[in-house]
Design an enzyme around this catalytic site. Structure first.
Site, PDB file in Angstrom:
ATOM      1  N   GLY A  78       0.777  -1.328  -0.023  1.00 49.32           N
ATOM      2  CA  GLY A  78      -0.132  -0.158  -0.372  1.00 49.32           C
ATOM      3  C   GLY A  78       0.915   1.369   0.010  1.00 49.32           C
ATOM      4  N   ASP A 103      -4.485  -6.025  -5.553  1.00 50.76           N
ATOM      5  CA  ASP A 103      -4.166  -6.598  -5.574  1.00 50.76           C
ATOM      6  C   ASP A 103      -4.229  -8.481  -4.816  1.00 50.76           C
ATOM      7  OD1 ASP A 103      -0.682  -5.787  -4.655  1.00 50.76           O
ATOM      8  OD2 ASP A 103      -1.005  -7.977  -4.051  1.00 50.76           O
ATOM      9  N   ASP A 119      -6.398 -10.952  -8.973  1.00 47.44           N
ATOM     10  CA  ASP A 119      -6.095 -11.131  -9.682  1.00 47.44           C
ATOM     11  C   ASP A 119      -5.950 -10.416 -10.863  1.00 47.44           C
ATOM     12  OD1 ASP A 119      -3.529 -11.695 -11.297  1.00 47.44           O
ATOM     13  OD2 ASP A 119      -4.395 -14.087 -11.482  1.00 47.44           O
ATOM     14  N   ASP A 143       3.841  -1.294  -9.664  1.00 50.43           N
ATOM     15  CA  ASP A 143       4.881  -1.498  -9.265  1.00 50.43           C
ATOM     16  C   ASP A 143       5.043  -3.049  -9.088  1.00 50.43           C
ATOM     17  OD1 ASP A 143       7.124  -0.325  -8.057  1.00 50.43           O
ATOM     18  OD2 ASP A 143       6.574  -0.929  -6.029  1.00 50.43           O
ATOM     19  N   LYS A 183       7.150   0.070 -13.179  1.00 49.09           N
ATOM     20  CA  LYS A 183       8.363  -0.226 -13.637  1.00 49.09           C
ATOM     21  C   LYS A 183       8.682  -1.205 -14.207  1.00 49.09           C
ATOM     22  CE  LYS A 183       9.101  -2.659  -9.596  1.00 49.09           C
ATOM     23  NZ  LYS A 183       9.043  -2.740  -7.788  1.00 49.09           N
TER      24      LYS A 183
END
EC number: 2.1.1.166
Length: 227
Positions: A78, A103, A119, A143, A183
């Site tokens: 978080g 998540d 998912d 991320d 990312k």
């Protein structure tokens, strides 16, 4: 919120080896115990050191303002949702100033964040996010990273595939002039992805926050102003 580490650089802590821990687990524990960003996150109440990465991205590119709708992919534990909530001044009863977080792992409640323990790759998850957004998003941020195995080429490809999936989703839900943050690990296979991102966004930058470990090949793709 700043990245000043004054007072957070502690004396080096050694980790005793244990038969119950693998070498990689010992190395991870050693990094955690000696990481000033981990200590700072704990002191300031952030869920993870990753919070400072997003904060640095914002300080560089000025992405977040009040009255935004944001999607956080791979949100646990978080840290990014926490930072985004503070930056947009989110509240639990606002329809146009909120964060949708996804998540597989559960996260504790955060003000202004609607969390789904799902998912991202399940067929119905995308529909669920779109319904919760009730409109288009200003920012999609990811991320997400695959579980690393220590083989740089494999880790690079796995995380690149996650980024590609996040991009496909972002292109569906972002407003014109919306932003995408994700990312990736450097490794040479990202050129095709970068070409696509450059085709879809007016400005595309690479950014490595100071809070990203120096030995890590991770960088952040910051795509600004969707066409």
């Amino acid at each position: 919120m700043t990245n000043n580490l004054s007072g957070y650089r502690n004396k080096f802590v050694r980790v005793k080896t244990s038969r119950k821990r693998t070498v990689s687990s010992n190395n991870w524990l050693r990094r955690q115990l000696n990481d000033p960003y981990v200590a700072k996150a704990r002191t300031q109440g952030f869920r993870s050191r990753a919070a400072y990465k997003l904060l640095e991205i914002h300080e560089k590119f000025k992405l977040f303002t009040p009255n935004m709708k944001i999607v956080d992919l791979g949100a646990a534990p978080g840290g990014w949702s926490q930072i985004a909530s503070k930056l947009i001044k989110a509240s639990d009863n606002s329809l146009n100033n909120k964060i949708i977080s996804i998540d597989l792992l559960e996260i504790r409640p955060i003000v202004g964040v609607e969390f789904f323990q799902k998912d991202f790759f399940e067929e119905d998850t995308e529909k669920l996010i779109i319904q919760a957004l009730d409109g288009k998003a200003n920012i999609v941020m990811s991320d997400m990273a695959s579980n690393t195995i220590g083989h740089k080429a494999t880790d690079h490809i796995r995380t690149l595939l996650l980024c590609e999936q996040a991009l496909e989703f972002a292109l569906k839900v972002l407003k014109p002039s919306g932003h995408f943050i994700a990312k990736i690990f450097r490794g040479g296979a990202e050129n095709k992805l970068l070409n696509k991102v450059k085709h879809e966004f007016r400005t595309v930058k690479h950014f490595k926050p100071l809070s990203s470990r120096s030995e890590s090949t991770e960088i952040y793709l910051v795509a600004l102003n969707k066409k």
